[in-house]
Design an enzyme around this catalytic site. Structure first.
Site, PDB file in Angstrom:
ATOM      1  N   GLY A 146       0.768  -1.251   0.000  1.00  0.00           N
ATOM      2  CA  GLY A 146       0.000   0.000   0.000  1.00  0.00           C
ATOM      3  C   GLY A 146       0.796   1.296   0.000  1.00  0.00           C
ATOM      4  O   GLY A 146       0.273   2.337   0.404  1.00  0.00           O
ATOM      5  N   LEU A 158      -8.456  -8.382 -14.367  1.00  0.00           N
ATOM      6  CA  LEU A 158      -9.889  -8.083 -14.408  1.00  0.00           C
ATOM      7  C   LEU A 158     -10.446  -8.504 -15.764  1.00  0.00           C
ATOM      8  O   LEU A 158      -9.772  -8.409 -16.783  1.00  0.00           O
ATOM      9  CB  LEU A 158     -10.092  -6.586 -14.178  1.00  0.00           C
ATOM     10  CG  LEU A 158      -9.635  -6.126 -12.777  1.00  0.00           C
ATOM     11  CD1 LEU A 158      -9.471  -4.620 -12.719  1.00  0.00           C
ATOM     12  CD2 LEU A 158     -10.622  -6.605 -11.708  1.00  0.00           C
ATOM     13  N   HIS A 209       1.798   0.850 -13.115  1.00  0.00           N
ATOM     14  CA  HIS A 209       2.613  -0.314 -13.474  1.00  0.00           C
ATOM     15  C   HIS A 209       4.093   0.082 -13.433  1.00  0.00           C
ATOM     16  O   HIS A 209       4.455   1.158 -13.933  1.00  0.00           O
ATOM     17  CB  HIS A 209       2.235  -0.804 -14.880  1.00  0.00           C
ATOM     18  CG  HIS A 209       3.002  -2.017 -15.295  1.00  0.00           C
ATOM     19  ND1 HIS A 209       2.701  -3.279 -14.810  1.00  0.00           N
ATOM     20  CD2 HIS A 209       4.072  -2.169 -16.106  1.00  0.00           C
ATOM     21  CE1 HIS A 209       3.557  -4.156 -15.332  1.00  0.00           C
ATOM     22  NE2 HIS A 209       4.399  -3.510 -16.112  1.00  0.00           N
ATOM     23  N   ASP A 254      -6.804  -5.873 -22.435  1.00  0.00           N
ATOM     24  CA  ASP A 254      -5.497  -6.546 -22.483  1.00  0.00           C
ATOM     25  C   ASP A 254      -4.666  -6.145 -21.268  1.00  0.00           C
ATOM     26  O   ASP A 254      -4.728  -4.997 -20.820  1.00  0.00           O
ATOM     27  CB  ASP A 254      -4.743  -6.159 -23.761  1.00  0.00           C
ATOM     28  CG  ASP A 254      -5.407  -6.749 -24.996  1.00  0.00           C
ATOM     29  OD1 ASP A 254      -6.174  -7.725 -24.843  1.00  0.00           O
ATOM     30  OD2 ASP A 254      -5.183  -6.205 -26.093  1.00  0.00           O
ATOM     31  N   GLU A 312       6.719   6.345  -8.778  1.00  0.00           N
ATOM     32  CA  GLU A 312       5.302   5.948  -8.795  1.00  0.00           C
ATOM     33  C   GLU A 312       4.508   6.874  -7.877  1.00  0.00           C
ATOM     34  O   GLU A 312       3.385   7.296  -8.188  1.00  0.00           O
ATOM     35  CB  GLU A 312       5.144   4.495  -8.326  1.00  0.00           C
ATOM     36  CG  GLU A 312       5.776   3.476  -9.267  1.00  0.00           C
ATOM     37  CD  GLU A 312       5.532   2.034  -8.829  1.00  0.00           C
ATOM     38  OE1 GLU A 312       4.443   1.739  -8.308  1.00  0.00           O
ATOM     39  OE2 GLU A 312       6.444   1.201  -9.016  1.00  0.00           O
TER      40      GLU A 312
HETATM   41  C1  GAR Z   1       3.890  -1.160  -7.267  1.00  0.00           C
HETATM   42  O1  GAR Z   1       5.244  -1.156  -7.635  1.00  0.00           O
HETATM   43  C2  GAR Z   1       3.008  -1.210  -8.502  1.00  0.00           C
HETATM   44  O2  GAR Z   1       3.536  -0.501  -9.576  1.00  0.00           O
HETATM   45  C3  GAR Z   1       2.981  -2.688  -8.776  1.00  0.00           C
HETATM   46  O3  GAR Z   1       2.862  -3.290  -7.518  1.00  0.00           O
HETATM   47  C4  GAR Z   1       3.512  -2.477  -6.558  1.00  0.00           C
HETATM   48  C5  GAR Z   1       2.556  -2.231  -5.412  1.00  0.00           C
HETATM   49  O4  GAR Z   1       3.209  -1.561  -4.368  1.00  0.00           O
HETATM   50  N1  GAR Z   1       1.877  -3.030  -9.640  1.00  0.00           N
HETATM   51  C6  GAR Z   1       1.947  -3.975 -10.568  1.00  0.00           C
HETATM   52  O5  GAR Z   1       2.940  -4.653 -10.759  1.00  0.00           O
HETATM   53  C7  GAR Z   1       0.680  -4.149 -11.382  1.00  0.00           C
HETATM   54  N2  GAR Z   1       0.937  -4.894 -12.564  1.00  0.00           N
HETATM   55  P1  GAR Z   1       2.390  -0.828  -3.237  1.00  0.00           P
HETATM   56  O6  GAR Z   1       1.389  -1.845  -2.678  1.00  0.00           O
HETATM   57  O7  GAR Z   1       3.433  -0.468  -2.205  1.00  0.00           O
HETATM   58  O8  GAR Z   1       1.716   0.354  -3.834  1.00  0.00           O
END
Ligand code: GAR
Length: 218
Positions: free
Chosen positions: A15, A96, A112, A146, A177
């Site tokens: 999270g 999904l 991502h 996709d 991010e």
């Molecule tokens: C993040 O790095 C996000 O980009 C990735 O999961 C992590 C979640 O971290 N998402 C994916 O790989 C989706 N394909 P968080 O729970 O600390 O936000």
């Protein structure tokens, strides 16, 4: 406050992106508010983050459903009950169905950890290092049927350094991010985004940010 975009955040794990969205929404002039946090995993640390912020949370465990569609019907019912206008997938690790994605068309965004369309799927950081690419990053995009596809809203790039391993690269990207997810949310919530022929157009975008060149030499 009344006009804030009503956002639900879907998580599966620790999270940190949820935390970044919570921090953004706490700012005075931020045009969105988080009305619901849903995890498919009852052990997700992100649930504790949401609760500490006083947000409304629930667990909808996909394992308790006979198929994806029934899981997603329950998800959509909960999202609608809470007046969700936009869903943010913040480390939500379930694919999904096209039905769900179509229903929430242009109301569903994902973060991502790669510069899409490169490195879709899992283990992005490991594959990035294995391929020897010099620039990596992260993407926020509208979700389409996709996997890891859809109109791109925001991206951030970082250099891949010679001594990077999966975890150092991941943490440098994660910091970005936490910048672009709130940025994308702000742009959507303030009505500055249009999707035209599957390309995102942003109202008032400035041109010519600094280029990132990698490697950097003395
Ligand atoms: C993040 O790095 C996000 O980009 C990735 O999961 C992590 C979640 O971290 N998402 C994916 O790989 C989706 N394909 P968080 O729970 O600390 O936000």
């Amino acid at each position: 406050m009344a006009d804030n975009l009503r956002v639900a955040v879907l998580i599966s794990g620790r999270g940190t992106n949820l935390q970044a969205l919570i921090d953004a929404c706490a700012k005075n002039d931020f045009p969105a508010e988080i009305v619901r946090v849903i995890s498919n995993n009852e052990d997700a640390f992100g649930l504790k983050i949401a609760q500490a912020a006083g947000l409304s949370t629930t667990v909808i465990n996909h394992r308790g459903f006979k198929n994806r569609t029934s899981f997603e019907e329950t998800l959509s019912a909960d999202l609608e009950e809470h007046g969700t206008e936009l869903i943010c997938l913040a480390g939500f690790m379930r694919l999904l169905t096209s039905g769900f994605v179509r229903y929430w068309h242009d109301r569903l965004i994902n973060i991502h950890p790669s510069l899409l369309p490169a490195f879709k799927g899992l283990n992005t950081h490991r594959r990035t290092i294995e391929e020897g690419v010099r620039v990596a990053g992260c993407t926020v995009h509208f979700v389409r049927a996709d996997m890891d596809a859809g109109p791109i809203i925001a991206q951030a790039a970082v250099a891949v350094l010679p001594d990077d391993d999966e975890s150092t690269l991941a943490s440098r990207i994660l910091a970005q991010e936490h910048v672009i997810f709130p940025l994308a949310l702000r742009l959507i919530a303030s009505g500055r985004i249009k999707v035209i022929n599957e390309i995102v157009q942003i109202d008032g975008e400035l041109t010519s940010p600094d280029p990132l060149v990698s490697p950097k030499l003395n």
